[in-house]
Scaffold this motif. Structure first.
Motif, mmCIF file in Angstrom:
data_model
loop_
_atom_site.group_PDB
_atom_site.id
_atom_site.type_symbol
_atom_site.label_atom_id
_atom_site.label_comp_id
_atom_site.label_asym_id
_atom_site.label_seq_id
_atom_site.Cartn_x
_atom_site.Cartn_y
_atom_site.Cartn_z
ATOM 1 N N SER A 198 -3.367 3.472 -2.076
ATOM 2 C CA SER A 198 -3.758 2.504 -3.091
ATOM 3 C C SER A 198 -2.607 1.549 -3.377
ATOM 4 O O SER A 198 -1.537 1.639 -2.759
ATOM 5 N N THR A 199 -2.832 0.642 -4.314
ATOM 6 C CA THR A 199 -1.807 -0.284 -4.789
ATOM 7 C C THR A 199 -1.618 -0.087 -6.291
ATOM 8 O O THR A 199 -2.457 0.527 -6.967
ATOM 9 N N ALA A 200 -0.548 -0.655 -6.806
ATOM 10 C CA ALA A 200 -0.290 -0.552 -8.243
ATOM 11 C C ALA A 200 -1.424 -1.177 -9.048
ATOM 12 O O ALA A 200 -1.876 -0.611 -10.055
ATOM 13 N N ASP A 201 -1.908 -2.338 -8.637
ATOM 14 C CA ASP A 201 -2.960 -2.997 -9.399
ATOM 15 C C ASP A 201 -4.292 -2.270 -9.298
ATOM 16 O O ASP A 201 -5.056 -2.218 -10.279
ATOM 17 N N LEU A 255 0.840 -1.201 0.000
ATOM 18 C CA LEU A 255 0.000 0.000 0.000
ATOM 19 C C LEU A 255 0.872 1.248 0.000
ATOM 20 O O LEU A 255 1.817 1.362 0.795
ATOM 21 N N PHE A 256 0.532 2.184 -0.882
ATOM 22 C CA PHE A 256 1.269 3.438 -1.026
ATOM 23 C C PHE A 256 0.328 4.623 -0.857
ATOM 24 O O PHE A 256 -0.816 4.596 -1.318
ATOM 25 N N ARG A 257 0.832 5.672 -0.237
ATOM 26 C CA ARG A 257 0.118 6.953 -0.193
ATOM 27 C C ARG A 257 0.331 7.576 -1.573
ATOM 28 O O ARG A 257 1.443 7.974 -1.906
ATOM 29 N N ILE A 258 -0.719 7.667 -2.364
ATOM 30 C CA ILE A 258 -0.516 8.031 -3.774
ATOM 31 C C ILE A 258 -0.551 9.525 -4.028
ATOM 32 O O ILE A 258 -0.353 9.979 -5.148
ATOM 33 N N ALA A 259 -0.805 10.331 -2.972
ATOM 34 C CA ALA A 259 -0.749 11.790 -3.093
ATOM 35 C C ALA A 259 -1.582 12.279 -4.279
ATOM 36 O O ALA A 259 -2.742 11.923 -4.413
ATOM 37 N N SER A 260 -0.970 13.044 -5.188
ATOM 38 C CA SER A 260 -1.755 13.698 -6.231
ATOM 39 C C SER A 260 -2.250 12.779 -7.326
ATOM 40 O O SER A 260 -2.964 13.237 -8.230
ATOM 41 N N LEU A 261 -1.933 11.488 -7.286
ATOM 42 C CA LEU A 261 -2.646 10.564 -8.168
ATOM 43 C C LEU A 261 -4.108 10.469 -7.768
ATOM 44 O O LEU A 261 -4.926 9.909 -8.503
ATOM 45 N N THR A 262 -4.451 11.044 -6.620
ATOM 46 C CA THR A 262 -5.854 11.167 -6.212
ATOM 47 C C THR A 262 -6.616 12.105 -7.144
ATOM 48 O O THR A 262 -7.824 11.932 -7.362
ATOM 49 N N LYS A 263 -5.946 13.096 -7.700
ATOM 50 C CA LYS A 263 -6.621 14.137 -8.485
ATOM 51 C C LYS A 263 -7.388 13.587 -9.693
ATOM 52 O O LYS A 263 -8.563 13.937 -9.890
ATOM 53 N N PRO A 264 -6.781 12.754 -10.552
ATOM 54 C CA PRO A 264 -7.563 12.226 -11.676
ATOM 55 C C PRO A 264 -8.786 11.426 -11.242
ATOM 56 O O PRO A 264 -9.811 11.437 -11.931
ATOM 57 N N VAL A 265 -8.683 10.734 -10.104
ATOM 58 C CA VAL A 265 -9.848 10.012 -9.579
ATOM 59 C C VAL A 265 -10.966 10.995 -9.258
ATOM 60 O O VAL A 265 -12.138 10.774 -9.605
ATOM 61 N N ALA A 266 -10.614 12.109 -8.620
ATOM 62 C CA ALA A 266 -11.615 13.135 -8.301
ATOM 63 C C ALA A 266 -12.202 13.740 -9.563
ATOM 64 O O ALA A 266 -13.400 14.058 -9.623
ATOM 65 N N GLY A 267 -11.369 13.895 -10.591
ATOM 66 C CA GLY A 267 -11.873 14.422 -11.858
ATOM 67 C C GLY A 267 -12.896 13.500 -12.491
ATOM 68 O O GLY A 267 -13.952 13.953 -12.965
ATOM 69 N N ALA A 268 -12.608 12.203 -12.499
ATOM 70 C CA ALA A 268 -13.561 11.241 -13.063
ATOM 71 C C ALA A 268 -14.857 11.228 -12.265
ATOM 72 O O ALA A 268 -15.960 11.158 -12.832
ATOM 73 N N ALA A 269 -14.744 11.298 -10.937
ATOM 74 C CA ALA A 269 -15.941 11.314 -10.091
ATOM 75 C C ALA A 269 -16.797 12.545 -10.368
ATOM 76 O O ALA A 269 -18.033 12.472 -10.380
ATOM 77 N N THR A 270 -16.151 13.669 -10.627
ATOM 78 C CA THR A 270 -16.891 14.895 -10.952
ATOM 79 C C THR A 270 -17.682 14.727 -12.241
ATOM 80 O O THR A 270 -18.862 15.110 -12.324
ATOM 81 N N MET A 271 -17.063 14.136 -13.248
ATOM 82 C CA MET A 271 -17.750 13.962 -14.522
ATOM 83 C C MET A 271 -18.931 13.009 -14.392
ATOM 84 O O MET A 271 -19.930 13.134 -15.119
ATOM 85 N N MET A 272 -18.874 12.067 -13.465
ATOM 86 C CA MET A 272 -20.021 11.196 -13.215
ATOM 87 C C MET A 272 -21.208 12.002 -12.700
ATOM 88 O O MET A 272 -22.354 11.791 -13.119
#
Length: 440
Positions: free
Chosen positions: A316-319, A102-119
């Motif tokens: 998150s994890t790589a997979d 498990l890794f603290r993914i920091a700003s890789l969170t941002k694209p996830v938030a972007g996709a959630a917004t478009m939903m």
């Protein structure tokens, strides 16, 4: 790419502040694993075996030299996946790095938030061109600084409201300042607990954080300039209110569960803490590694945060992250199910920052010469060896993911050493060798 050092350092936020001895490798490296855990033959259109072996040698060297305690790399192309784990979960430890670390993914969170917004836009609960005032009244009737380095109370009225699209494109008018100088607004942000820096927000709730931000003026008029980070943090509050759910619950229902991201969240459950790696930063004065966030029960991620940050708070994890990146590469589809429309993905991966806005939006040197910014992610227009291609972003705690429609390549690098340069050596070597592993 999420983030306090001393007050003076906040006046000039570098990329390290925003994005942000190993044992012998023999038993600590997982070589050439596919999803089945078995080593498969390389498909003709997949990867070069020679290139994969070269990548493993190059990445292992970073651990052998003591630059990182360990790391995980993942390359995907079509149905083929190669994931490798190197080194240990911590300097001086015994637990090996694993594919499911498990890794603290920091700003890789941002694209996830972007996709959630478009939903939510597709659901009709948000409009990209609507003011945020309806759901974020704390940000209505904004004042704007007359001068970026001027007194916090020397303001003029905003020309227009902040729009939902301004949050996604980081053009809401407040964020990190990447220019030398003394800025009273930075100290005001520190005092209110809303500054941009390596630490995640410590507010007790989203409502408390947005109230604190609402006491401050904007640095620029809405839509005038790109300013890193704060807009996506605000977006997290907006998403929770628009969906009527806590942010993690919304992410889990609409993205994590449909994508099978079983290990992703804003904190780590007790039964998974043994898989969380230690996060380090290098002391600039001594050059020594210091623990930024410990593993186990001492980690800040061992308990749910009062305010989960949409800008940088996920673990998150790589997979798990591969599932998200594949969905984006597949233009919104996953496993035969459509999660996002092609139009939404197209909007996310379109450069929305004009040349005029780039000219008044300093970031690290050369960024705007080769890059653009879409909805909560970066767009690579030009690249050189050692640089990623396509769409994605980097996390300041040492993570990186991009998906490249031209080649079908998805690359994911997971480390836990805060970035202390614009181009960390491990990242350069990873992206160079990733593309060298493609068959010629």
């Amino acid at each position: 790419m999420q983030r306090h050092e001393n007050d003076a350092a906040h006046a000039r936020v570098g990329r390290r502040s925003v994005l942000m001895g190993a044992a012998a490798l023999g038993a600590s490296v997982v070589w050439g694993c596919t999803r089945s855990g078995k080593r498969d033959a390389v498909a003709e259109d997949g990867f070069s075996q020679e290139g994969l072996d070269r990548m493993r040698t190059v990445m292992a060297a970073h651990v052998e030299r003591g630059e990182l305690p360990g790391l995980v790399t993942l390359l995907s192309r079509g149905d083929e996946v190669h994931a490798d784990a190197y080194g240990l979960l911590s300097f001086g430890g015994a637990a090996p790095m694993q594919r499911d670390t498990l890794f603290r993914i920091a700003s890789l969170t941002k694209p996830v938030a972007g996709a959630a917004t478009m939903m939510l836009v597709e659901d009709g609960k948000l409009r990209l061109d609507e003011p945020v005032d309806r759901l974020l009244p704390e940000l209505a009737n904004r004042k704007v600084l007359k001068r970026l380095d001027g007194p916090v109370d020397d303001t003029v009225p905003a020309h227009r409201p902040i729009l939902v699209s301004d949050l996604l494109t980081l053009r809401m008018g407040i964020g990190a300042i990447f220019a030398p100088g003394d800025y009273p607004i930075i100290q005001a942000m520190i005092d209110q607990g809303v500054a941009v820096g390596p630490e995640l927000p410590k507010a007790p709730s989203p409502d408390a954080w947005i109230r604190a931000l609402g006491t401050l003026p904007l640095m620029h008029q809405p839509g005038e300039a790109w300013m890193y980070d704060t807009g996506i943090t605000v977006l997290g509050v907006l998403l929770s209110r628009a969906s009527g759910q806590p942010l993690e619950g919304f992410f889990r229902e609409r993205l994590f569960e449909p994508l099978g991201m079983k290990d992703t969240g804003f904190s780590v459950p007790a039964d998974k803490l043994d898989r969380l790696s230690t996060c380090y930063q290098r002391n600039p004065a001594t050059g020594q590694f210091e623990v930024f966030d410990a593993a186990g029960q001492d980690s800040r991620f061992s308990r749910p945060p009062g305010f989960p940050s949409a800008a940088g708070g996920l673990v998150s994890t790589a997979d798990d992250y591969l599932a998200f990146a594949r969905m984006m590469l597949n233009k919104g589809e996953h496993g035969g199910r459509r999660l996002l429309s092609e139009r939404s993905v197209e909007l996310m991966t379109t450069d929305h920052i004009t040349p005029q806005q780039k000219a008044v939006s300093p970031f690290f040197p050369g960024f705007w010469d080769k890059r653009g910014w879409g909805y909560a992610l970066s767009i690579v227009h030009q690249h050189e060896p050692g640089e990623p291609r396509g769409f994605g972003w980097d996390g300041g705690y040492g993570t990186s993911c991009y998906w490249d429609p031209e080649t079908g390549l998805i690359g994911i690098l997971m480390t836990q050493r805060l970035w202390d340069s614009a181009t960390p050596a491990a990242s350069v070597d990873f992206w160079r060798s990733a593309y060298e592993a493609l068959p010629t």
